[in-house]
Design a protein around this motif. Structure first.
Motif, PDB file in Angstrom:
ATOM      1  N   LYS A   3      13.582 -43.690 -60.861  1.00  0.00           N
ATOM      2  CA  LYS A   3      13.431 -43.105 -59.544  1.00  0.00           C
ATOM      3  C   LYS A   3      14.807 -42.929 -58.911  1.00  0.00           C
ATOM      4  N   THR A 191      -2.349 -38.905 -64.202  1.00  0.00           N
ATOM      5  CA  THR A 191      -1.497 -40.049 -64.543  1.00  0.00           C
ATOM      6  C   THR A 191      -1.515 -41.030 -63.376  1.00  0.00           C
ATOM      7  N   CYS A 193       0.885 -43.782 -60.911  1.00  0.00           N
ATOM      8  CA  CYS A 193       2.178 -43.706 -60.245  1.00  0.00           C
ATOM      9  C   CYS A 193       2.749 -45.117 -60.147  1.00  0.00           C
ATOM     10  N   GLY A 285       1.997 -34.956 -56.366  1.00  0.00           N
ATOM     11  CA  GLY A 285       3.414 -35.295 -56.463  1.00  0.00           C
ATOM     12  C   GLY A 285       4.044 -34.930 -57.792  1.00  0.00           C
ATOM     13  N   GLY A 286       3.263 -34.980 -58.882  1.00  0.00           N
ATOM     14  CA  GLY A 286       3.829 -34.744 -60.201  1.00  0.00           C
ATOM     15  C   GLY A 286       3.264 -33.538 -60.924  1.00  0.00           C
ATOM     16  N   THR A 287       2.507 -32.695 -60.217  1.00  0.00           N
ATOM     17  CA  THR A 287       1.889 -31.526 -60.847  1.00  0.00           C
ATOM     18  C   THR A 287       2.636 -30.265 -60.451  1.00  0.00           C
ATOM     19  N   ASN A 317       2.282 -29.375 -52.367  1.00  0.00           N
ATOM     20  CA  ASN A 317       2.271 -30.824 -52.154  1.00  0.00           C
ATOM     21  C   ASN A 317       2.244 -31.134 -50.662  1.00  0.00           C
ATOM     22  N   THR A 320       0.839 -36.621 -51.109  1.00  0.00           N
ATOM     23  CA  THR A 320       1.160 -37.008 -52.476  1.00  0.00           C
ATOM     24  C   THR A 320       0.930 -38.499 -52.700  1.00  0.00           C
ATOM     25  N   GLU A 323       4.766 -40.016 -57.756  1.00  0.00           N
ATOM     26  CA  GLU A 323       4.911 -39.051 -58.850  1.00  0.00           C
ATOM     27  C   GLU A 323       3.613 -38.829 -59.616  1.00  0.00           C
ATOM     28  N   ALA A 325       0.494 -37.322 -61.283  1.00  0.00           N
ATOM     29  CA  ALA A 325       0.039 -35.983 -61.657  1.00  0.00           C
ATOM     30  C   ALA A 325      -1.443 -35.884 -61.333  1.00  0.00           C
TER      31      ALA A 325
END
Length: 355
Positions: A3, A191, A193, A285-287, A317, A320, A323, A325
């Protein structure tokens, strides 16, 4: 854990410092932590919200002209404290009172209630309206009822515009309650986080698994299934929204005139052919945004099959989970009042039009 942070304990303070440097038309306060508009809201009802950090741009990114007057960020995935909300209200509020928009998470609800009591003792008129639009569940270990998701954004936008139109506190509370009852949301995680303090994933998902109905802090969803195509996942989420039955629950709000908490019952809407709606396809956040547009295309098709016309949309976003997904879908039924206020000018770090 990879991070862009320095020390885990300094994450929220350092990110707030950067927010203030990047956006000079808002003020960042550090002790206690909150974000506010310059000059406050002395001539109108002040609109305040807040919640744990890690969900940016919610809520600090929505502070500014036409939206929130102040936002209170807790530590990552942790509710802000009553003293933050108290300080924020004292900074921005005038004689017309304060509307606090509260996502339905137990810590948020309790702390905003405590802040309302403190402000009441100072003679400030208060209303606390809870957002509980998550159709994934009615109860969980983390909430008393449904969780607050994407309808929060629409409530903050619409109520911020209404305050600038001169709505009084009772009108603001009724409007916010209506927006909440008109909104439904559902999310999915591809996923997990990792919070900076823990340094490891909040939960485990197999390489070929996804979690349907996930909460924004990694709370369990309604089912864990094998990975599917974007269209199939969108169908699952949208089916939960369109098939959701009207949900009746108890509502508790602080009534300054009565000097007490007042309980009532409210029931949300079901979507019907001929309805018009605002849609949000929100990234966790991660897509990649490109994937969110694939989801939006399918959502628009499904809405059309139900006779629901999407007349405004947000794709990107907005709420979120660091991160993570995944994505969440939100549909908010609109009437002339909601649409007029949604279209009103707004100028915040994360939402801007008409200016």
């Amino acid at each position: 854990m990879k991070k862009l942070i320095n020390k885990a304990d300094d994450v929220t303070a350092e990110q707030l410092h950067g927010l203030g440097l990047a956006h000079l038309d808002i003020e960042v306060h550090h002790d206690p932590a909150f974000v506010s508009v310059v000059g406050g809201a002395k001539d109108r009802v002040a609109v305040i919200s807040g919640g744990g950090s890690g969900h940016e741009p919610l809520h600090g990114g929505f502070v500014g002209m036409g939206m929130l007057d102040a936002a209170c960020p807790g530590q990552v995935f942790t509710s802000p404290t009553p003293d933050q909300m108290y300080a924020a209200a004292k900074e921005v509020a005038g004689e017309k009172g304060v509307l606090q928009i509260v996502k339905n998470y137990t810590g948020d609800v309790l702390n905003f209630q405590m802040a309302a009591d403190m402000l009441r003792d100072d003679g400030i008129s208060m209303r606390n309206i809870i957002i509980d639009d998550d159709v994934a569940l009615k109860d969980s270990l983390y909430t008393a009822g449904r969780r607050g998701l994407g309808t929060t954004i629409i409530a903050e936008k619409v109520c911020g515009a209404a305050a600038r139109e001169g709505y009084d506190l009772d009108q603001m509370a009724a409007l916010c309650r209506k927006v909440n009852l008109y909104g439904k949301s559902m999310g999915v995680a591809l996923t997990s986080c990792t919070t900076p303090q823990n340094g490891k994933p909040s939960f485990e998902l197999g390489a070929d698994e996804i979690e349907i109905g996930i909460g924004i802090h990694g709370e369990p969803g309604v089912e864990r299934i094998k990975i599917k195509t974007a269209d199939e996942v969108t169908e699952i989420l949208a089916d939960h929204i369109f098939e959701d039955e009207a949900y009746t629950r108890k509502l508790s709000e602080w009534d300054s005139a009565k000097g007490d908490w007042v309980d009532s019952e409210v029931t949300d809407i079901t979507f019907s052919s001929g309805d018009e709606a605002i849609a949000i396809v929100n990234g966790m956040g991660g897509t990649p945004v490109s994937e969110l547009y694939t989801v939006y295309a399918k959502l628009a098709e499904i809405a059309g099959r139900h006779g629901v016309k999407i007349i405004r949309n947000l794709v990107g976003n907005y709420i979120t989970s660091l991160e993570m997904a995944g994505c969440s879908l939100t549909l908010v039924k609109v009437d002339d009042e909601i649409l007029r206020l949604y279209d009103a000018p707004v100028n915040t770090p994360a939402l801007r039009w008409g200016v």
